[in-house]
Structure formats: structure tokens, C-alpha cells
Scaffold this motif. Structure first.
Motif, short mmCIF file in Angstrom:
data_model
loop_
_atom_site.label_atom_id
_atom_site.label_comp_id
_atom_site.label_asym_id
_atom_site.label_seq_id
_atom_site.Cartn_x
_atom_site.Cartn_y
_atom_site.Cartn_z
N VAL A 1 -27.36 -7.19 -2.06
CA VAL A 1 -27.14 -6.76 -3.45
C VAL A 1 -27.01 -8.00 -4.33
N HIS A 2 -27.71 -8.00 -5.46
CA HIS A 2 -27.60 -9.10 -6.41
C HIS A 2 -27.37 -8.53 -7.80
N CYS A 3 -26.36 -9.06 -8.50
CA CYS A 3 -26.18 -8.67 -9.90
C CYS A 3 -25.42 -9.76 -10.67
N HIS A 4 -25.12 -9.45 -11.93
CA HIS A 4 -24.52 -10.45 -12.83
C HIS A 4 -23.22 -9.91 -13.39
N PRO A 5 -22.23 -9.61 -12.52
CA PRO A 5 -20.96 -9.08 -13.03
C PRO A 5 -20.28 -10.13 -13.92
N LEU A 6 -19.61 -9.68 -14.97
CA LEU A 6 -19.11 -10.59 -16.00
C LEU A 6 -18.24 -11.72 -15.46
N PHE A 7 -17.24 -11.41 -14.65
CA PHE A 7 -16.29 -12.45 -14.22
C PHE A 7 -16.89 -13.37 -13.15
N CYS A 8 -17.73 -12.82 -12.27
CA CYS A 8 -18.44 -13.69 -11.32
C CYS A 8 -19.33 -14.66 -12.08
N THR A 9 -20.02 -14.15 -13.12
CA THR A 9 -20.94 -14.98 -13.88
C THR A 9 -20.16 -16.01 -14.70
N LEU A 10 -18.99 -15.61 -15.19
CA LEU A 10 -18.14 -16.54 -15.94
C LEU A 10 -17.78 -17.75 -15.03
N LEU A 11 -17.39 -17.45 -13.80
CA LEU A 11 -17.07 -18.56 -12.89
C LEU A 11 -18.32 -19.37 -12.57
N SER A 12 -19.47 -18.70 -12.45
CA SER A 12 -20.71 -19.40 -12.09
C SER A 12 -21.11 -20.43 -13.14
N VAL A 13 -20.77 -20.16 -14.42
CA VAL A 13 -21.16 -21.11 -15.47
C VAL A 13 -20.14 -22.23 -15.63
N THR A 14 -19.00 -22.11 -14.95
CA THR A 14 -18.03 -23.21 -14.99
C THR A 14 -18.07 -24.00 -13.67
N GLY A 15 -19.03 -23.65 -12.80
CA GLY A 15 -19.20 -24.40 -11.56
C GLY A 15 -18.15 -24.10 -10.50
N GLU A 16 -17.51 -22.92 -10.63
CA GLU A 16 -16.45 -22.56 -9.67
C GLU A 16 -16.92 -21.44 -8.76
#
Ligand SMILES: [Zn+2]
Length: 212
Positions: free
Chosen positions: A94-109
Motif C-alpha cells: 500500500v502506498h499513499c500520502h497521509p498528512l502526518f507521514c508526509t509532513l515528516l517526510s519533508v523534514t527528513g525524519e
């Protein structure tokens, strides 16, 4: 081996649930499931995953990527196939762009799993995958290098992936991953934030390794 009709229904039902939970939005995200050693069913490109019909789904061969039923598969097909080729234990991706996962992804965490027992039990350790263009073979290659020993992934500046023994298992992991990401973001700046102790983490991992 999975009965193809049942697998198609599982993908449609779980797509609707992920969409209702706002884990999949618009036409974003994709779901696939393994029929057997040779073939998978995957969601189509450009269709809302909350409103799919059985005939929208695509059957394709794992080794060659040849479409054997249906239309245009998800643009992220390369990394779905990479999981099925490299890991025989994977029954669904499964692949998606959940808000908080994506928020961490853009801060490199990556997502911390050591804040609650459930996080650790369901997700163990989350792998952080360096950025590559969506749909590219490079993204599939980056994942191939990080996929062994992990069932949950944060894609840098992009989103999240979970894998499981079946579609429901992979979706449950995605729901837990987003919960843990939200917990982590909302706890930020709270100097009383307290992860599980090393001793408790050891006890939880023993439970996990003993099949609970
Ligand atoms: Zn994506």
C-alpha cells in the motif's frame, strides 16, 4: 494462492476505507496484492481509490510487468513489483500520502515507533528511503536497498509505504503508521515526551518475535 475475485474485492473495500479515513486523497495512492508466485492485482492510474470497480483493477506478471488483464496500471508499479520480486513473504503493498507521514517526510525524519507498545508491535522499525522521482526505477532501487527487515517506509518528500501478508494487514500498518506520525508531530516541543524504556522495548520485541 489467492482467489482473484476475492483479492479484487479486498483491494476495492480497503481502498474505500483508506479514502474514508483521509489516508488516500484525490486520485493519489495505490494498492496491490499477490495472487501467487507469478502475478499480482494492482490499482489503476488516475482513478480515485475510494470509488474503484472490480473491472478497474489490473492483473500483471511479477517478473516481466506484462499486463494480462485491464488497462493502465499505477505509475508506481516499479516499486510494487520490486517488493514482490525481492520478498516472497509480501502479499500486499500500500502506498499513499497521509498528512502526518508526509509532513515528516519533508523534514527528513522517519516515524518513531518507540512511543507506544502498539507502534513497536505493529511497525517494529520504519525505514527512511531517499528521494527519487515517483514512478522511476531509481525509486524502486532505493526501496530494494532498504526493504529487507522492514514493513513500513517513509519516502523522502513524498509519502509512505506499508507491506503485509495481505491487503488488510498492509492497510492496518498504514493506519498505525499515520497514527504514530501524528503523535510524533503533535508531541513536538513537549519536553516531557517519554519513549518506552530500553527494557520495555526489549520485552515488546520478545513478544513480537514469539508471535505475541
Ligand atoms: Zn506517491
Amino acid at each position: 494462492m489467492k482467489i482473484e475475485g476475492e483479492l479484487r474485492k479486498e483491494i476495492i473495500d480497503n481502498g474505500r476505507e483508506l479514502y474514508a479515513m483521509h489516508l488516500m486523497t484525490g486520485i493519489g495512492g495505490n494498492i496491490s496484492g499477490r495472487i501467487d508466485d507469478d502475478a499480482i492485482i494492482i490499482t489503476p492510474s488516475g482513478v480515485c481509490k475510494g470509488r474503484m470497480r472490480a473491472y478497474d483493477l489490473i492483473r500483471m506478471l511479477i517478473e516481466t510487468g506484462e499486463v494480462t488483464a485491464g488497462g493502465k496500471p499505477s505509475m508506481e508499479t516499479p516499486f510494487h513489483l520490486a517488493f514482490y520480486r525481492r520478498r516472497k513473504d509480501v502479499g500486499a503493498v500500500v502506498h499513499c500520502h497521509p498528512l502526518f507521514c508526509t509532513l515528516l517526510s519533508v523534514t527528513g525524519e522517519t516515524v518513531r515507533t518507540d512511543l507506544t507498545p502498539e507502534g513497536l508491535m505493529v511497525l517494529k522499525d520504519v525505514s527512511f528511503i531517499p528521494y527519487a522521482t515517483p514512478g522511476s526505477e531509481q525509486l524502486a532501487k532505493n526501496l530494494s536497498e532498504g526493504m529487507i527487515g522492514h514493513d513500513a517506509f517513509i519516502l523522502e518528500n513524498h509519502g509512505a509505504i506499508t507491506i503485509g501478508k495481505d491487503v488488510a494487514d498492509a492497510c492496518h500498518k498504514m493506519e498505525t503508521l499515520e497514527f504514530m506520525a501524528e503523535l510524533q508531530v503533535r508531541a513536538r516541543g513537549n519536553d516531557r515526551l517519554k519513549p518506552l524504556s530500553a527494557e520495555e522495548k526489549g520485552r515488546i520485541m520478545t513478544l513480537v518475535n514469539n508471535g505475541k
